[in-house]
Scaffold this active site. Structure first.
Site, PDB file in Angstrom:
ATOM      1  N   LYS A  13       0.832  -1.220   0.000  1.00  0.00           N
ATOM      2  CA  LYS A  13       0.000   0.000   0.000  1.00  0.00           C
ATOM      3  C   LYS A  13       0.858   1.259   0.000  1.00  0.00           C
ATOM      4  CE  LYS A  13      -2.060  -0.948   3.912  1.00  0.00           C
ATOM      5  NZ  LYS A  13      -1.570  -2.277   4.313  1.00  0.00           N
ATOM      6  N   ARG A  88      -9.037   1.332   9.765  1.00  0.00           N
ATOM      7  CA  ARG A  88      -8.556  -0.028  10.015  1.00  0.00           C
ATOM      8  C   ARG A  88      -9.602  -0.883  10.714  1.00  0.00           C
ATOM      9  NH1 ARG A  88      -2.835   0.723   9.499  1.00  0.00           N
ATOM     10  NH2 ARG A  88      -1.688  -1.217   9.630  1.00  0.00           N
ATOM     11  N   ARG A 127      11.526  -6.915   4.376  1.00  0.00           N
ATOM     12  CA  ARG A 127      11.422  -5.466   4.182  1.00  0.00           C
ATOM     13  C   ARG A 127      12.419  -4.734   5.078  1.00  0.00           C
ATOM     14  NH1 ARG A 127       5.664  -2.456   4.562  1.00  0.00           N
ATOM     15  NH2 ARG A 127       5.830  -2.718   6.802  1.00  0.00           N
ATOM     16  N   ARG A 160      11.883  -2.814  10.817  1.00  0.00           N
ATOM     17  CA  ARG A 160      10.893  -2.411  11.819  1.00  0.00           C
ATOM     18  C   ARG A 160      10.640  -3.566  12.774  1.00  0.00           C
ATOM     19  NH1 ARG A 160       5.917  -0.059   8.318  1.00  0.00           N
ATOM     20  NH2 ARG A 160       4.776  -1.207   9.907  1.00  0.00           N
ATOM     21  N   ARG A 171      -0.120  -9.267  13.416  1.00  0.00           N
ATOM     22  CA  ARG A 171      -0.736  -8.208  12.596  1.00  0.00           C
ATOM     23  C   ARG A 171      -1.739  -8.800  11.613  1.00  0.00           C
ATOM     24  NH1 ARG A 171       4.273  -5.292  10.092  1.00  0.00           N
ATOM     25  NH2 ARG A 171       2.799  -3.791   9.239  1.00  0.00           N
TER      26      ARG A 171
HETATM   27  P1  AMP Z   1       1.319   0.508   9.075  1.00  0.00           P
HETATM   28  O1  AMP Z   1       2.554   1.276   8.863  1.00  0.00           O
HETATM   29  O2  AMP Z   1       0.124   1.069   8.348  1.00  0.00           O
HETATM   30  O3  AMP Z   1       1.486  -0.971   8.839  1.00  0.00           O
HETATM   31  O4  AMP Z   1       0.939   0.671  10.636  1.00  0.00           O
HETATM   32  C1  AMP Z   1       1.823   0.204  11.638  1.00  0.00           C
HETATM   33  C2  AMP Z   1       1.090   0.104  12.967  1.00  0.00           C
HETATM   34  O5  AMP Z   1       0.585   1.404  13.342  1.00  0.00           O
HETATM   35  C3  AMP Z   1      -0.142  -0.789  12.983  1.00  0.00           C
HETATM   36  O6  AMP Z   1       0.182  -2.154  13.154  1.00  0.00           O
HETATM   37  C4  AMP Z   1      -0.902  -0.213  14.184  1.00  0.00           C
HETATM   38  O7  AMP Z   1      -0.315  -0.611  15.396  1.00  0.00           O
HETATM   39  C5  AMP Z   1      -0.649   1.288  14.035  1.00  0.00           C
HETATM   40  N1  AMP Z   1      -1.701   1.937  13.208  1.00  0.00           N
HETATM   41  C6  AMP Z   1      -1.548   2.534  11.996  1.00  0.00           C
HETATM   42  N2  AMP Z   1      -2.716   3.018  11.545  1.00  0.00           N
HETATM   43  C7  AMP Z   1      -3.635   2.708  12.485  1.00  0.00           C
HETATM   44  C8  AMP Z   1      -5.040   2.910  12.601  1.00  0.00           C
HETATM   45  N3  AMP Z   1      -5.740   3.506  11.642  1.00  0.00           N
HETATM   46  N4  AMP Z   1      -5.661   2.460  13.729  1.00  0.00           N
HETATM   47  C9  AMP Z   1      -4.977   1.853  14.708  1.00  0.00           C
HETATM   48  N5  AMP Z   1      -3.664   1.610  14.663  1.00  0.00           N
HETATM   49  C10 AMP Z   1      -2.988   2.029  13.565  1.00  0.00           C
END
Ligand code: AMP
Length: 218
Positions: A13, A88, A127, A160, A171
């Site tokens: 994404k 989410r 990654r 990460r 996740r």
């Molecule tokens: P991402 O970089 O989008 O994979 O997000 C990494 C982490 O950030 C996720 O696993 C959540 O812990 C947190 N996170 C990101 N966006 C959200 C959201 N909209 N709601 C809740 N947690 C979020």
């Protein structure tokens, strides 16, 4: 133009959102990046969020609503945006619908980028990110040494914590339980574009672009 991107972690994404952001000259709003930046700056939100992110859990909705609202209402988003990582869950999708109607935002293009679990784990565990410029790399396709190939900083490439296999699995469980139901929500309430996320970056960009063209020509 207004876009929402959702899909399992690691589907690409962020990569595709960055490409669209350059194409349409609109900001890429990644809630994950915003939370990571808040943690780097050691804000209260960042520290709270990081404890959950490390475990692969979601950050509470009330904390997310505040940062998302402030960002979408800011000047940089006035001509459009690509929202990546929000909503989410169904509650976030409902709140986003409220924000859109308050801001008179219509014709949002919603894209689900999908991929099977084995490929997700393969991609995510390979990654790597650059701490300095935020660039994303993958050991499956990029040869990396200690210097970032994008910004040339030394020693800034890292994995990460939430890209470690154990956390990736958590996740994915969270994705299935909370985020996947958005597919039905958007199929019922809007027009949802579903894109197969398997393949090379360019191929997927092409799939996304032609679906957007078809939709906007209707
Ligand atoms: P991402 O970089 O989008 O994979 O997000 C990494 C982490 O950030 C996720 O696993 C959540 O812990 C947190 N996170 C990101 N966006 C959200 C959201 N909209 N709601 C809740 N947690 C979020």
């Amino acid at each position: 133009m207004y876009f929402i991107f959702f899909g399992p972690p690691g589907v690409g994404k962020g990569t595709q959102a960055k490409i669209l952001s350059r194409k349409y000259q609109i900001p890429h709003i990644s809630t994950g990046d915003m939370l990571r930046e808040a943690f780097t700056n050691k804000t209260e939100l960042g520290v709270k969020a990081n404890a959950l992110m490390e475990k692969g859990l979601l950050v509470p909705d009330d904390l997310m609503f505040k940062i998302v609202y402030e960002t979408l209402a800011s000047d940089k988003c006035k001509n459009g945006f690509i929202l990546d990582g929000f909503p989410r869950n169904i509650e976030q999708a409902e709140e986003l619908d409220n924000i859109f109607s308050e801001m008179n935002i219509t014709n949002v293009i919603i894209i689900l980028l999908d991929l099977d679990e084995t490929e997700i784990i393969r991609r995510l565990s390979n990654r790597r990110n650059c701490k300095s410029c935020g660039a994303l790399f993958n050991l499956l396709s990029d040869s990396l040494n200690s210097k970032c190939p994008k910004c040339n900083s030394d020693g800034t490439i890292y994995q990460r914590d939430d890209d470690k296999e154990e956390v990736i699995r958590k996740r994915l469980v969270v994705y299935k339980e909370f985020t996947f139901p958005l597919k039905k929500y958007y199929q019922q309430n809007s027009h949802l574009i579903i894109i197969d996320g398997f393949g090379e970056i360019d191929e997927i960009t092409e799939r996304i672009s032609s679906s957007i063209e078809k939709l906007t020509k209707r």
